[in-house]
Structures are given as structure tokens and as C-alpha cells.
Design an enzyme around this catalytic site. Structure first.
Site, mmCIF file in Angstrom:
data_model
loop_
_atom_site.group_PDB
_atom_site.id
_atom_site.type_symbol
_atom_site.label_atom_id
_atom_site.label_comp_id
_atom_site.label_asym_id
_atom_site.label_seq_id
_atom_site.Cartn_x
_atom_site.Cartn_y
_atom_site.Cartn_z
ATOM 1 N N CYS A 320 6.084 -26.019 -63.170
ATOM 2 C CA CYS A 320 5.147 -25.272 -63.055
ATOM 3 C C CYS A 320 4.717 -25.686 -61.435
ATOM 4 O O CYS A 320 5.396 -25.488 -60.460
ATOM 5 C CB CYS A 320 3.677 -25.393 -63.881
ATOM 6 S SG CYS A 320 3.345 -27.068 -64.110
ATOM 7 N N GLY A 323 3.496 -29.737 -61.996
ATOM 8 C CA GLY A 323 4.407 -30.239 -63.203
ATOM 9 C C GLY A 323 3.758 -31.172 -64.093
ATOM 10 O O GLY A 323 4.746 -32.078 -64.821
ATOM 11 N N TRP A 324 2.488 -31.503 -64.271
ATOM 12 C CA TRP A 324 1.957 -32.227 -65.108
ATOM 13 C C TRP A 324 0.996 -31.550 -66.241
ATOM 14 O O TRP A 324 0.118 -32.334 -67.051
ATOM 15 C CB TRP A 324 1.217 -33.344 -64.419
ATOM 16 C CG TRP A 324 0.348 -32.890 -63.290
ATOM 17 C CD1 TRP A 324 -0.498 -31.842 -63.362
ATOM 18 C CD2 TRP A 324 -0.216 -33.558 -62.361
ATOM 19 N NE1 TRP A 324 -1.140 -31.922 -62.174
ATOM 20 C CE2 TRP A 324 -1.170 -33.316 -61.486
ATOM 21 C CE3 TRP A 324 0.279 -34.901 -61.893
ATOM 22 C CZ2 TRP A 324 -1.594 -33.687 -60.379
ATOM 23 C CZ3 TRP A 324 -0.354 -35.787 -60.649
ATOM 24 C CH2 TRP A 324 -1.144 -34.771 -60.080
ATOM 25 N N ASP A 325 1.063 -30.230 -66.221
ATOM 26 C CA ASP A 325 0.182 -29.577 -67.291
ATOM 27 C C ASP A 325 1.137 -28.596 -68.236
ATOM 28 O O ASP A 325 1.351 -28.796 -69.150
ATOM 29 C CB ASP A 325 -0.977 -28.694 -66.554
ATOM 30 C CG ASP A 325 -1.868 -29.472 -65.894
ATOM 31 O OD1 ASP A 325 -2.552 -30.512 -66.715
ATOM 32 O OD2 ASP A 325 -2.217 -29.301 -64.869
#
Length: 582
Positions: A320, A323-325
Site C-alpha cells: 500500500c 505497508g503497515w495497514d
């Protein structure tokens, strides 16, 4: 009183479910993990890290890319796991060819190419293919901003960008220098992707570039002006960011009927998927803007499963913005779905795979749960509660395997049933017929209803087999919980034999009914009902532990006085209430 005292000490109360998961969730809800300071948790975080390595080691041989002080990435695990092969098989036809030393060198060269230094990282090994995660491509603002790529951002939200210098990426005076810099850093990123054999890049961003203060602070492969990523298969599959999940929480944790507003000004990335990837899915992709959150997540997951199930040897990258949700949402769903099919992490129990994906895919890769909870953006809870929507066979990675034609005289159910009553029988049918596995996307030796082919020697063998199974037929179920001495097969049990023939068009593994003491492979037969029960067990365990550690946030009660969302959610989550939409 004891439970209250335990809660005051920050310990999970007795009887709340899996204690290890409860401790993990409590640690997760206190601070974001950062490799350089061990997440602020010291011994607790080290225990979580060791547990992840132990769980990976149950089924895989692996190497570790060191990141002890965040030198590779500040919010990636301190021990980045590179899965290499099945831990137990004497020979794994799907063994990874990636060498950890070369991979580490490519990572060090390429990490500046992506937002926050969150480089392309392999996290799942499936049929020799690396499923990877990362952030999107860094834009001009990050590459030129301040003193380093880790310092240009502040906070944890995708929208929490720091101020950048008032210079546009399009400034003609810097265009040539920009191009040379992008050629260099993105060139290293491309080398890393190719080394991991990644062909497919799935971009979850709803925008082409992230714009803040009028500047392009991130970019993406789909809008790279020099088309450096033209050799890859690029998929733009826009998916709402974490802020949208506040609406999910405010709707009493109900995703049905919740539709993203695609007409917002910043949304400019249309859905774009190459036609050859959609032909077998029977999905009308032109309707994507009318899908609710359930249908959108389901269809995207079907697409990802279809990609990794393809016949080629190519890997997959999902990203995304940071890169952490959204990225861990789909990585976690992929891991759990493949596990539920008995294709990866085959020795792990539901509580263990749940711990692994929460700890590794979410916590150790830097999901900011504290920030998200403070804003009511419960994408983390949505991920695991969503498992109830992917229990059916249509989400199975084995469903698309070609069904082999069965010979006259046998039904599919009959060949999946063996006698267990007369374990001392001297009758051996190994010379009469065998069950051969079709080459499939599963791990070598996996046995499923969809992948079986019967090769009988005649009607006499069929009749003898039926007679032996008539009294008490039972479905075969392999379990890695067996001890080594239990894995010596008795007459009438399924066993595996390795073939040395190189001319066969099938896998080198065969199932035979007989008495030779050969080792059962590291795989298990999983039916559609097994898949459903396994995923539901994971979901129920998560909801119960989450409810008693972090807690669901109740919405204001309705004027009618109906039961509040928190109580209703918990009652349904632990299985005390039947039909529901949760």
C-alpha cells in the site's frame, strides 16, 4: 478480585484464553515495535521474537537477515526470516534458490527506493514462490528531504507526513538529476524484485501518488514516468486506507453495506488488472466501486490466491503506501487461508498460526496499533473478524486444481476412505493400485479431494478394497501432531513413496495403500468443512482474546434500548449466539 488485580498489573486475567496471545496483544497495544529500541518492551519483545522463530522452524528451514538496530529498516523485525524449504522433507522440489548473503546486499542497496525504507521483503513461501510485502515507491520528497529517508515522516498514519522543502518533482532545473537518482535507486529495487522472482505487483493505493502540501511525497510503479517497471505485471487494486475503518467501528463492527466513497478528490487510481488474470474468477470487476467492504475484500483475496496458484514460478509483491495497514491485512489473510487449506505451516495449531501472524505480520512489521486504536481505525480487528467471510471452498487454493477423471467402479469419496478397525490385517493392496498426486500448487505430498487420481489394476482389487473398508470407513486425516514412531504406517493406511522417474508428468510423490513403513509427508487432508472450522477457531480465539485485552469500543446504544454493540459483538464472537452478521 484476582482478575482485577491481574489486570492492574498488566497481566491477562486467568481464563481469558491463550495467555501467550493475550500478552502479545497487550504489548502490541502499548507501543509501536521499532527494531532499534526493541519496541520498548525489552524481554517481552524478545520472547515474542523467539516464539516467531520457533513457529517458523516447525515447518521450514530458514535463514535470518539481521536487523538488530534497525540498520535495514527501523520498523521491520530485528530477525527478518527468509524461508528456504520444507524442514522435514529429504528433498523439497519447491526449495527457494535465494541466498541470504546476496539478498542482504540487494536489500542494503535498494531500501531507499521505497517509502520509509520499507524494502521488498519475502514473508511467505508457497510452492517455491516468495510472497513479499513492502511500502510503495519513495517520491522526490523523501529521497531529497532532510538527512535521511527515516526522518522525513512523523507519526504513524499514512497521512502524517512531515513538511518537505518547497520544490516540486517537476521542477525543470532538477529534472535531469532526479532522473539519474531514480534510475539508480529504483534500479536496485528492480534487481531485488527480480532476484526474488517477483513478477506480479499488487498496489492497494487509491491514489497514483501520495500528495501532501501540494507535493508528491510518494510514487508508485504504475506511474513511474520512465516505465522502469514495465517488465512486471502491475495490478492497481485500490483499497480503502486505515481511516476508512473508523466507519467500520462506528457501524458496530459491521462491514456489510459499508461502501467506500470513490468520488473523493484524492482518489485517482482506477482498478486495473490484466485480463489474463481475471478470466477464471467470474467476477465483474467493472462493478468494484459498488462493492461493500466484505465483497471488495473477498474479491481481492480471490485474485491474490489465483495469482499465487498460477502455473508459473513467479512471486508476488503486495503493498500500500507505508505497508503497515492494508498490506498486513492481505498478507495475514493469505497466510491464514493457505494454512487453513493445509498448504503452509502444516504443523501449527490454530492458536499457533494466530500468534505467528499477529506477531510477525502485524506487530514486528510495525503496524501502529496504538495510533489506530486512538483514532478508532480498527483495521487490525477487521482482518481477523473477516475470517468468517472466507471459510467456503471458493476461497481455497486447492479448489482450482484440475479434477482428475476417476476410473469406473470407484467414487471420489471411496478413494478417500480407509479401514482403521483391522490395523493388524495382513492384506496389502500396494501392488494392486495406488493413489497418485497431481502436480499442484500445494506443498509436495499434499493430499486433497481435488488432486487425486486413481490407477487401479483391476476389478478384483477394487472389490477387495471395498470389502475391507465396508465395516467402518473413515476419511483419511494426516496430522503433524504424530510422533515419529506413530508415523510408521500399518496395513491399510495411506503412505507416501518417492519416485525416481524423471519422465512422469506427475509429482514425484505417490500415495499407496500397503504396509511399507514410509514417512507421512508434511501435509494434511483438509476438506471444505475442515477449512471452515479451522478458520472459525482462529477467529473465535482472536475475538475472545482481543475483547479481554484491548477491548471492543461500544457505540452509543440505540433509542430502542437494543443490546449494545460491544456485548453483542462479544457474545457472537465467542460462539454463544448463532446467526449474525458479525
Amino acid at each position: 478480585m484476582a482478575a482485577a488485580a491481574a489486570a492492574a498489573r498488566g497481566c491477562p486475567p486467568a481464563g481469558c484464553g491463550d495467555r501467550a496471545l493475550a500478552e502479545l496483544l497487550l504489548e502490541f497495544s502499548r507501543a509501536q515495535y521499532r527494531a532499534k529500541d526493541c519496541g520498548g518492551g525489552g524481554a517481552k519483545v524478545e520472547r515474542i521474537e523467539r516464539r516467531c522463530l520457533e513457529l517458523f522452524g516447525r515447518d521450514y528451514r530458514y535463514s535470518v537477515i539481521p536487523n538488530a538496530h534497525g540498520e535495514a529498516c527501523a520498523h521491520y523485525p530485528r530477525h527478518i526470516v527468509l524461508l528456504e524449504r520444507d524442514a522435514g522433507a529429504a528433498r523439497d522440489p519447491f526449495e527457494s534458490t535465494v541466498q541470504v548473503g546476496k539478498l542482504q546486499d540487494l536489500i542494503n542497496r535498494s531500501k531507499m527506493a521505497r517509502c520509509r525504507g520499507r524494502f521488498v521483503c519475502p514473508v511467505i513461501l508457497y510452492k517455491g514462490k516468495h510472497i513479499c510485502r513492502s511500502a510503495t515507491l519513495a517520491g522526490w520528497g523523501e529521497l531529497y528531504g532532510r538527512t535521511g529517508y527515516n526522518y522525513i515522516f512523523s507519526g504513524g498514519s499514512d497521512d502524517a507526513w512531515a513538511d518537505a522543502e518547497d520544490i516540486s518533482e517537476e521542477d525543470s532545473a532538477l529534472r535531469n538529476a532526479d532522473s539519474q537518482l531514480f534510475d539508480k535507486v529504483r534500479g536496485h529495487d528492480i534487481k531485488l524484485l527480480r532476484y526474488l522472482s517477483v513478477r506480479y505487483i499488487c498496489d492497494l493505493m487509491v491514489e497514483n501518488k501520495k500528495v501532501k502540501f501540494g507535493l508528491n511525497v510518494t510514487s508508485s510503479e504504475k506511474v513511474d514516468k520512465a516505465q522502469r517497471y514495465a517488465d512486471f505485471t502491475l495490478l492497481s487494486i485500490p483499497y480503502p486506507g486505515c481511516e476508512f475503518f473508523k466507519e467500520y467501528k462506528d457501524r458496530d463492527y459491521t462491514a456489510e453495506g459499508l461502501i467506500f466513497n470513490w468520488k473523493q478528490d484524492y482518489v485517482d487510481a482506477p482498478l486495473s488488472i490484466p485480463g489474463f488474470l481475471t478470466q477464471s474468477l467470474n467476477i465483474d470487476w467493472s462493478e468494484y466501486q459498488s462493492w461493500d467492504l466484505v465483497q471488495q475484500t473477498q474479491n481481492y483475496l480471490k485474485l491474490l490466491i489465483s495469482i499465487i496458484n498460477s502455473d508459473d514460478d513467479s512471486g508476488l509483491l503486495v503493498h500500500c503506501i507505508s505497508g503497515w495497514d492494508r498490506t498486513p491485512l492481505f498478507i495475514s489473510l493469505l497466510r491464514l487461508s493457505l494454512w487453513a487449506d493445509g498448504l503452509i505451516h502444516v504443523s501449527l495449531e490454530p492458536s499457533e498460526i494466530l500468534y505467528l501472524t499477529v506477531a510477525y505480520d502485524w506487530f514486528l512489521f510495525g503496524h501502529m496499533l496504538v495510533d489506530r486504536l486512538s483514532k478508532g481505525e480498527e483495521i487490525f480487528f477487521f482482518c481477523f473478524n473477516f475470517l468468517k467471510h472466507i471459510t467456503s471452498e471458493e476461497f481455497s487454493a486447492v479448489k482450482s486444481q484440475r479434477r482428475k477423471s476417476l476410473p469406473p467402479g470407484f467414487t471420489l469419496e471411496e478413494i478417500c476412505m480407509l479401514q482403521q478397525r483391522d490395523r493388524g490385517s495382513t492384506t496389502s493392496l500396494s501392488s494392486d493400485f495406488s493413489l497418485g498426486l497431481e502436480s499442484s500448487p500445494g506443498a509436495a505430498g499434499s493430499f486433497t479431494y481435488e488432486a487425486v487420481e486413481l490407477m487401479p489394476a483391476g476389478a478384483q482389487a477394487q472389490a477387495a478394497w471395498r470389502k475391507s473398508c465396508a465395516s467402518s470407513p473413515q476419511a483419511v486425516l494426516w496430522s503433524r501432531a504424530q510422533q515419529p514412531e506413530d508415523r510408521l504406517l500399518s496395513p491399510g493406511m495411506v503412505e507416501v513413496k518417492s519416485s525416481s522417474s524423471s519422465s512422469s508428468t506427475h509429482s514425484d510423490n505417490f500415495l499407496r495403500i500397503g504396509s511399507s513403513p514410509l514417512e507421512v509427508p508434511k501435509s494434511r487432508l483438509v476438506t471444505a468443512s475442515d477449512r471452515e472450522s479451522r478458520l472459525e477457531e482462529v477467529r473465535s480465539a482472536f475475538v475472545a482474546s482481543y475483547s479481554q485485552t484491548i477491548g471492543l469500543k461500544a457505540v452509543p446504544p440505540s433509542p430502542s434500548g437494543a443490546i449494545g454493540g460491544l456485548l453483542e459483538q462479544f457474545v457472537r464472537g465467542v460462539g454463544l449466539r448463532g446467526s449474525s452478521t458479525l
